[in-house]
Design an enzyme around this catalytic site. Structure first.
Site, PDB file in Angstrom:
ATOM      1  CB  CYS A 148     -88.137 -18.123  32.154  1.00 22.22           C
ATOM      2  SG  CYS A 148     -88.403 -19.422  30.985  1.00 22.22           S
ATOM      3  CB  CYS A 151     -87.369 -21.884  29.592  1.00 27.23           C
ATOM      4  SG  CYS A 151     -88.471 -20.515  29.341  1.00 27.23           S
ATOM      5  CG  ASP A 567     -30.574 -39.447  32.668  1.00 25.03           C
ATOM      6  OD1 ASP A 567     -29.809 -40.015  33.461  1.00 25.03           O
ATOM      7  OD2 ASP A 567     -31.458 -40.020  32.014  1.00 25.03           O
ATOM      8  CG  ASP A 772     -33.921 -38.778  34.941  1.00 24.80           C
ATOM      9  OD1 ASP A 772     -33.393 -39.701  35.574  1.00 24.80           O
ATOM     10  OD2 ASP A 772     -33.768 -38.609  33.721  1.00 24.80           O
TER      11      ASP A 772
END
Lengths: 885, 125
Positions: A148, A151, A567, A772
């Site tokens: 509702c 409410c 790397d 990287d």
């Protein structure tokens, strides 16, 4: 009792921290902080605190209606006074605000206001207009079955009237209330109570729903299916008896009339099986039909529906069918539905196990937290911990959420998230991560990330997203299953026609039985389930081993990797220089430790990373460092200083030449060190060459082992680095690398990866994710070496949260094992359908006289998808070569 | 061949053609989503044996908000996936779940449940 005019606290005059006389009145203070503020501007406080005294004349009693609120203001603590003045001036102008005290240092505004005239929301809005944000927490609370609209208003008002609530908003659409509130002044329980006061039940908001709820939903669905299965199974027994009277002792003596009567009974009994046990098939088929789509439901609904209808017509009007064809097969209806429903139920059970990895991850989370609010220690569920809360953690307890230590220190075991096997020592100001284990000391920390923002929650989210992504291999299965069901329907029609035209007598029965078998045996589900189930287990298995795979695509590509580019700095090596060698010149009298002590003492004032490495190295040996005097740094050469009365110089070749120091045999030794990839530094003490101190970025302990394992898997390993060829080759020798790309500028790394790809190989790049990133993105698979907190590394396809290269090996292993499993599933599902459908059509009949019973077809169909899920579950037994700690 | 057999044969062929036409060839209804206030294209989708609506036409470059509500307990439909957008969402029964993203490139993208039994199509123009 008197009132502290600054903070408003009630105190005993006798125990006051300080007192002040101002304009003929006495003031009492609770703390040093308050008295200092008063001293800075006594008039401000004197003016306001004199107001209550005026009540005698005005008849105004402020205590009856005034409320006080403490509002944390973000960013105020840093900027200090000016912002505080601005906010106070704005607030004081507001109608209904009686008094404003700014505590800029703590970042708090204390406001006395009249709740009749102004709401907290008004005060907050006014503060926001000055450009500052009011701190506080936001929580979403689910409200069950709120329908509702009126409410909504009531609940919003109720929440806003709860002390400490800044704002509240209820949405009918999401069935959730969003509440901004001050965690110091209210708890989730009070908010829930406010909502429940209106007769609604609260629940956790959907967006913050724990995985357990899904498990509960699964359990419920399992129970629901099992009830339907048992009903269908029970009905099947009498129906089977009437269908095969020849094989049952007493029943075989029944007359045709008695049998016909029992068939009517079977027809009635199977109706609720169709429309209750099998209702999902019919509603699902109808829903799909409305979308001009067809799926498994369509096939089962058509198959069982046709069987029932034919049987019903056959017993009602036996005359319209040729002799011998009027026997019903209600047994097909009951048994097939029972089997398929059972298959679905078992599938749910098996599916539940596929998400075990996620549950394990979520299980790392602490359940409760010991929070200190308003000096009161309380144990609350971890979901209720808010940003800004102070949390107490004792030895042996889990850290509940992410935060920063405020007081105390300890060693914390973070292995579950970072893979760091040794406990990390933490002191005030250090960050702690939720789900890690506090080992030795007790500490208090301030929560900085809670709920779905914690590192653990993000890992869970990422793994879940990946589990539900698609592997390219699934596309074929998807395309096929898009056409699959209509094709099976056409095949069923053609089967019927062929049997009807060319089959043996009774043609109608043969035609119908084969057509129904075709509809029932075809299993698009096995095809559809093949990839997602294995992906779910495989990606979960990766997560268990500290490998976060971002998508199914990444997983699939990883198995085909032929070249891995590593790397150097931070990936193969530790990424931080360390002291490696101390060499004493032969003609010198200084001992090795003394040389190191002198050199390190000089370097204590230098900020160079190499200098730090020397200092760290000396400290690790337990040497007591002296204080350098007359320190001088000569750019491009080195440093010189006096330590304990001795002149110590440290630097390169140029430095010693400049000081006119003879090198002796040191130059040759330095060359050897440089060839090993180390950085040698010459030391001279009191004008004589004393020795060499070398530092180097050392190789991680397990890099060599991991690279050897990659070689064993038939993968070429390439190192890429910006370092010079000599250093790079030295490292390469240490770890046993095939190929070195040295002197590569950071911006050229991606280009080099591209060149490797041009050789026609699938290339994986392993790097640290930040420097990287372009190379990681360029590679077919980018693997970022990070820690658990770096989940957000976007450029990577795979994140290795344990900073070791062994993770690369495990990632490829997981990928290969998962893809193998997916292929088994797909091939299995294809073969099942490609063999099953023709057999059901009766292709074996002309040669062997074999025909598949629809009952067997139903059983095959039900267990084919269970088999696929079970095969995926086999992956749970995957053990990586390097087991995770 | 008896007349009945001829009739069944022709009927079977006709039925097969009808199935092919019905599922593959006939044009399907499309739902065009209009942008509401704030430029967000919003559409509510019910999940029950299928997605309603299942063919959704949206404009490229504008944020799209799809509100899914699953109205069945069958576990088949408990997830909705947009593999081309790397989006997925769990759909607890009876709860509205929002999936939001901005489709940038025009094209046709499928969305589906985990095992591909329920399917829908997102057409980006």
């Amino acid at each position: 009792m008197v009132k502290d005019p600054v903070c408003g606290m009630e105190i005993e005059p006798g125990t006051a921290f300080a007192t002040r006389e101002h304009m003929g009145q006495s003031y009492y203070f609770c703390s040093e902080n308050c008295v200092k503020q008063f001293d800075a501007n006594p008039h401000q406080y004197a003016h306001h605190s004199s107001q209550p005294a005026a009540s005698a004349t005005t008849g105004f009693n402020p205590d009856s209606s005034l409320l006080q609120v403490e509002l944390p203001i973000l960013g105020l603590a840093k900027e200090g006074q000016p912002g505080g003045v601005l906010i106070r001036s704005v607030l004081e102008k507001l109608h209904g605000v009686e008094r404003v005290v700014m505590n800029a240092k703590a970042g708090i505004a204390v406001v006395d206001y009249d709740p009749e005239t102004i709401k907290i929301l008004g005060i907050v809005t006014a503060i926001k207009k000055t450009g500052y944000q009011v701190g506080g927490a936001q929580k979403r609370i689910g409200i069950e079955n709120i329908r509702c609209a009126s409410c909504v208003g009531f609940i919003e008002d109720e929440l806003k009237a709860t002390p400490g609530v800044l704002n509240a908003l209820v949405s009918l659409g999401t069935q959730e209330a969003t509440v901004d509130y001050l965690p110091e002044q209210t708890t989730l329980k009070e908010l829930n109570t406010a909502i429940e006061g209106w007769g609604y039940k609260t629940r956790p908001a959907a967006s913050e729903e724990p995985v357990d709820q899904q498990q509960a939903a699964h359990e419920k669905e399992y129970q629901r299916l099992m009830r339907r299965f048992w009903f269908a199974a029970l009905v099947s027994i009498p129906v089977l008896i009437t269908a095969y009277p020849k094989f049952i002792p007493i029943v075989k003596d029944w007359s045709m009339e008695t049998l016909r009567l029992t068939w009517f009974g079977a027809a009635l009994l199977t109706l609720p099986v169709l429309f209750w046990s099998g209702s999902d098939f019919f509603t699902g088929a109808w829903a799909a039909l409305k979308h001009r789509a067809a799926n498994m439901n369509t096939l089962i609904a058509l198959g069982t529906g046709a069987a029932w209808l034919y049987s019903a017509v056959a017993i009602l009007f036996p005359g319209i069918f040729p002799e011998g064809t009027s026997e019903p097969f209600f047994d097909v209806v009951a048994v097939v539905i029972a089997l398929v429903v059972l298959g679905q139920a078992l599938e749910i059970r098996a599916k539940g196990r596929t998400s075990e990895a996620i549950k394990k991850l979520m299980g790392l989370q602490a359940k409760t937290a010991r929070v200190i609010r308003n000096d009161v220690e309380m144990d609350i569920p971890v979901e209720e911990v808010l940003v800004g809360d102070t949390i107490q953690v004792r030895p042996g307890e889990k850290v509940p959420v992410d935060g920063m230590i405020m007081e105390g220190s300890s060693a914390v075991d973070e292995s579950m998230l970072t893979g760091e096997s040794l406990p990390v020592s933490k002191k005030s100001g250090d960050e702690v991560i939720g789900a890690t284990l506090n080992k030795t000391g007790a500490f208090k920390f301030r929560a900085t990330k809670v709920g779905k923002d914690t590192a653990l929650a993000q890992i869970v989210k990422m793994v879940q997203d990946a589990q539900n992504s698609k592997a390219p291999i699934a596309r074929l299965a998807d395309t096929i299953s898009g056409f699959f069901v209509p094709i099976v329907m056409i095949l069923a029609v053609l089967t019927f026609v062929v049997w009807f035209d060319f089959g043996p007598q009774p043609q109608l029965v043969y035609g119908l039985v084969t057509a129904v078998s075709v509809l029932i045996i075809a299993c698009p589900c096995a095809l559809g389930l093949a990839t997602p189930m294995s992906l779910m287990v495989g990606i979960g298995k990766g997560a268990e081993n500290g490998i976060l795979i971002r998508s199914g695509e990444a997983l699939q590509t990883a198995q085909a990797i032929k070249t891995v580019v590593l790397d150097k700095t931070g990936t193969i090596t530790k990424g931080k220089p360390e002291l490696t060698d101390v060499i004493v010149a032969s003609q010198q009298s200084v001992l090795s430790d003394e040389l190191l002590r002198l050199a390190a003492s000089v370097e204590t004032v230098s900020e160079h990373p190499l200098a730090e490495a020397i200092v760290e190295g000396a400290k690790a040996k337990g040497l007591a460092l002296g204080k350098p005097e007359a320190f001088e740094a000569i750019p491009g050469h080195g440093v010189i200083a006096t330590v304990d009365g001795r002149t110590v110089a440290l630097g390169n070749l140029k430095m010693l030449k400049r000081l006119n120091v003879g090198l002796g045999d040191l130059e040759a030794k330095s060359d050897t060190l440089a060839n090993d990839g180390k950085t040698p530094m010459f030391a001279a003490v009191d004008g004589k060459a004393a020795g060499i101190i070398a530092v180097a970025d050392t190789v991680k302990e397990d890099s060599k082992e991991a690279i050897a394992a990659l070689h064993q898997m038939g993968i070429e390993v390439v190192m890429i680095t910006g370092d010079n060829q000599r250093t790079a080759e030295a490292i390469a020798r240490q770890v046993g690398l095939d190929r070195v790309l040295a002197e590569v500028l950071p911006e050229d790394k991606a280009h080099n990866v591209h060149l490797l790809q041009a050789e026609g190989k699938k290339v994986a790049m392993v790097g640290d994710g930040i420097n990287d990133a372009p190379a990681l993105a360029q590679a077919d698979v980018g693997l970022a070496i990070g820690t658990g907190t770096d989940v957000a590394i976007e450029a990577s396809d795979i994140t290795l949260i344990k900073g070791s290269l062994k993770g690369v090996v495990t990632a490829i292993e997981v990928s290969r094992a998962t893809m193998r499993n997916i292929k088994q599933n797909l091939v299995g599902a294809f073969i099942y359908n490609v063999l099953g459908v023709p057999i059901a059509m009766g292709v074996l009949f002309p040669f062997f006289g074999v025909l598949l019973s629809p009952l067997l077809a139903g059983a095959a169909m039900a267990f084919s998808s269970v088999t696929v899920v079970s095969n995926a579950n086999r992956l749970r037994g995957f053990r990586p070569k390097f087991s995770a700690k | 061949m008896t007349p009945v057999q001829i009739f069944i044969t022709l009927g079977g062929i006709a039925l097969s053609l009808f199935i092919a036409w019905f599922f593959w060839l006939a044009p399907k209804g499309q739902t065009r989503v209009k942008a509401g206030a704030g430029g967000v294209q919003e559409v509510a989708i019910t999940v029950k044996g299928g997605y309603t609506p299942d063919i959704i036409v949206v404009k490229a470059g504008q944020p799209l908000r799809m509100r899914f509500t699953r109205q069945e307990s069958s576990t088949c439909s408990e997830m909705v996936l947009f593999p081309d957008f790397s989006q997925s969402a769990k759909l607890p029964e009876g709860q509205e779940v929002t999936v939001e993203f901005t489709p940038d490139k025009p094209g046709e993208y499928g969305f589906q449940c985990q095992m591909g039994m329920l399917r829908g199509k997102l057409i980006v123009e």
